[in-house]
Write a protein that holds these residues in place. Structure first.
Motif, short mmCIF file in Angstrom:
data_model
loop_
_atom_site.label_atom_id
_atom_site.label_comp_id
_atom_site.label_asym_id
_atom_site.label_seq_id
_atom_site.Cartn_x
_atom_site.Cartn_y
_atom_site.Cartn_z
N THR A 108 12.39 2.75 6.82
CA THR A 108 11.50 3.79 7.58
C THR A 108 12.29 4.02 8.82
O THR A 108 13.23 3.78 9.10
CB THR A 108 10.17 3.02 7.82
OG1 THR A 108 9.32 4.07 8.73
CG2 THR A 108 10.37 1.99 8.81
N GLU B 223 5.81 5.32 7.34
CA GLU B 223 6.16 5.81 5.87
C GLU B 223 7.43 5.38 5.49
O GLU B 223 8.27 5.51 6.31
CB GLU B 223 6.33 7.34 6.31
CG GLU B 223 5.07 8.29 6.39
CD GLU B 223 5.03 9.66 6.28
OE1 GLU B 223 6.08 10.23 5.65
OE2 GLU B 223 4.54 10.20 6.96
N HIS B 224 7.45 4.61 4.37
CA HIS B 224 8.66 4.22 4.01
C HIS B 224 9.40 4.79 2.64
O HIS B 224 8.56 5.36 2.05
CB HIS B 224 8.53 2.64 3.43
CG HIS B 224 7.84 1.63 4.52
ND1 HIS B 224 6.52 1.74 4.72
CD2 HIS B 224 8.65 0.81 5.39
CE1 HIS B 224 6.39 0.95 6.00
NE2 HIS B 224 7.72 0.21 6.46
N ASP B 225 10.59 4.82 2.52
CA ASP B 225 11.06 5.42 1.32
C ASP B 225 10.96 4.32 0.25
O ASP B 225 10.38 3.31 0.52
CB ASP B 225 12.51 5.92 1.42
CG ASP B 225 13.53 4.97 1.63
OD1 ASP B 225 13.13 3.63 1.63
OD2 ASP B 225 14.60 5.20 2.02
N GLU C 49 1.39 -0.81 7.06
CA GLU C 49 0.60 0.38 7.11
C GLU C 49 0.85 1.20 8.21
O GLU C 49 1.02 0.58 9.46
CB GLU C 49 -0.91 -0.43 7.16
CG GLU C 49 -2.08 0.63 7.07
CD GLU C 49 -3.22 0.05 6.72
OE1 GLU C 49 -4.19 0.45 7.31
OE2 GLU C 49 -3.28 -1.25 6.23
N ARG D 45 6.54 -3.62 3.71
CA ARG D 45 5.99 -2.24 4.16
C ARG D 45 4.94 -2.45 4.98
O ARG D 45 4.02 -3.29 4.61
CB ARG D 45 5.54 -1.51 2.66
CG ARG D 45 6.99 -1.14 2.05
CD ARG D 45 6.44 -0.42 0.66
NE ARG D 45 7.90 0.37 0.06
CZ ARG D 45 8.82 -0.41 -0.48
NH1 ARG D 45 8.77 -1.49 -0.45
NH2 ARG D 45 9.87 0.30 -1.07
#
Length: 132
Positions: free
Chosen positions: A107, A100-102, A97, A95
């Motif tokens: 993303t 937005e990741h699920d 910064e 992930r």
């Protein structure tokens, strides 16, 4: 003659070929098409197939894990299913910064589609992308 007339293969340096084999074959499910020496290391290299031909050269080297860039990307039809399968096999998705990741680590990709990144044990970064 232009280079676009020839196949291309990605090469990835790893610090320990046996640990890499456990990851690439055991977790990612890649099949080695060739195994042999790398520099002075007997059995220090593998060529893995993907998409019907040789695609990924993995070799032991002191330069392992030096790049933070994505080294190779697989273009897949069902990103959710593949991320689930790889997660179940022990692959951890990165992930970043500002993105937005699920819950899976997927993303939105610039220009459309979706993407998920993972790293091998040396920190080499790879991606899975899908157009939908």
């Amino acid at each position: 003659m232009p280079l676009d007339a020839y196949p291309v293969r990605t090469s990835v340096a790893v610090s320990d070929i046996q640990r890499a084999v456990a990851f690439y074959e055991g977790r990612l499910g890649l099949t080695a098409l060739w195994s042999g020496p790398s520099a002075r290391i007997t059995g220090g290299g593998r060529v893995y197939g993907s998409g019907g031909g040789p695609a990924l050269n993995v070799y032991q080297s002191v330069t392992a894990g030096k790049s933070e860039a994505t080294l190779a990307t697989w273009y897949v039809a069902d990103l959710d299913q593949l991320v689930d399968e790889l997660t179940a096999a022990g692959v951890e998705f990165a992930r970043y910064e500002g993105l937005e990741h699920d819950a899976r680590g997927i993303t939105e990709r610039a220009g459309g589609g979706r993407i998920a990144w993972f790293r091998d044990p040396d920190g080499n970064t790879f991606a899975l992308e899908a157009d939908v």
